[in-house]
Design an enzyme around this catalytic site. Structure first.
Site, short mmCIF file in Angstrom:
data_model
loop_
_atom_site.label_atom_id
_atom_site.label_comp_id
_atom_site.label_asym_id
_atom_site.label_seq_id
_atom_site.Cartn_x
_atom_site.Cartn_y
_atom_site.Cartn_z
CG ASP A 1 -1.93 1.15 1.20
OD1 ASP A 1 -1.81 2.03 0.30
OD2 ASP A 1 -2.81 1.18 2.07
CB SER B 1 2.38 13.90 -15.04
OG SER B 1 1.35 14.71 -15.56
CE1 TYR C 1 -1.06 12.89 -10.74
CE2 TYR C 1 -0.63 14.52 -12.45
CZ TYR C 1 -0.60 13.21 -12.01
OH TYR C 1 -0.12 12.22 -12.84
CE LYS D 1 2.67 11.95 -11.21
NZ LYS D 1 3.30 10.60 -11.24
#
Length: 277
Positions: free
Chosen positions: A107, A183, A196, A200
């Site tokens: 996890d 990304s 997000y 990144k």
């Protein structure tokens, strides 16, 4: 093509991670697949090994006397040969068939628990580590609650950092290669992508620092554009739009870029690559 090796892949049950596993397995390499769901890992391993060829088994904590001592995650680096953590009797993997595909259920939303989870897991020298697991939750700065920031920073940045730290002895032993699936958000931030993008950007910093600190390990960051995946389906739902996989880059296309980077001859390193549709 480099000789066959051993590659550990996170996020291996779907999207780009699964496509990387497909390409590496078809090329004859040994895989260690990491994911949150044991059931989905089993399904992925079964799909890879369907038909004639090797079978698969999870890495477990069954104990036996090994003929050679394995690396154990987070253990100190040996002067000669591999070793186990804390000087204790090692746990061993229990392969079925030739054991060319193995699985570990982890996890990544709880990076503080990774060391304990891997304490008894035997690892061979790793030719490559591919970090392809990730989560996304869109929202403006005004809307995003701390839990959304925390989850994305944990899974997308802290977990790759901790897993890399734990696997460094095995990577050093093989002069391995670490690939971080980043990304376009890791290069620039857009409205509603703040949390997000922050995770990144942190992942990019991790890759750059690791590359400078570990000159014997190659490090690559891959920055794909929008890719057909369940994550993209979620993003489109959050954006209030329809999801058409044909409108996005194929996971196999990005996986091909990753595998090509991994197979680059040792006299060069692909440090950063952007993939746009």
């Amino acid at each position: 093509m480099r000789p066959v090796g051993t590659y550990l892949i996170t996020g291996a049950t779907g999207g780009i991670g699964a496509a990387v596993a497909d390409l590496l397995y078809d090329a004859g390499h040994t895989l260690i697949l990491v994911g949150r769901s044991a059931e989905r890992l089993e399904e992925t391993a079964a799909r890879l090994t369907a038909g004639p060829g090797p079978t698969t088994a999870p890495i477990t904590a069954a104990r036996s006397e090994p003929t050679t001592a394995p690396f154990t995650a987070g253990g100190p680096e040996p002067a000669i040969g591999p070793l186990t953590a804390n000087g204790s009797e090692p746990a061993t993997a229990v392969p079925a068939g030739d054991g060319r595909v193995r699985t570990i259920t982890l996890d990544l939303s709880e990076p503080l628990r990774l060391e304990a989870s891997l304490a008894d897991v035997e690892l061979p020298p790793l030719d490559g580590l591919v970090h392809s697991a990730g989560v996304v939750e869109l929202g403006t700065v005004a809307e995003c609650r701390p839990d959304a920031w925390i989850e994305q920073l944990l899974v997308n940045a802290a977990a790759p950092a901790e897993l890399t730290r734990l696997l460094l002895p095995a990577l050093r032993a093989a002069h391995g290669h670490v690939v971080f699936l980043n990304s376009g958000a890791g290069l620039r931030a857009s409205p509603e992508w703040g949390a997000y993008a922050a995770s990144k950007h942190a992942l990019r910093a991790l890759a750059d620092s690791l590359r400078a600190e570990e000159p014997e390990i190659r490090v690559t960051s891959v920055y794909p554009g929008r890719t057909a995946s369940e994550m993209q389906r979620k993003v489109r739902a959050q954006e209030g739009g329809e999801y058409d996989p044909e409108a996005y880059i194929s996971p196999r296309t990005v996986a091909t870029v990753i595998v090509n980077a991994l197979m680059t001859p040792r006299d060069a390193t692909v440090t950063d690559v952007s993939v746009r549709g």
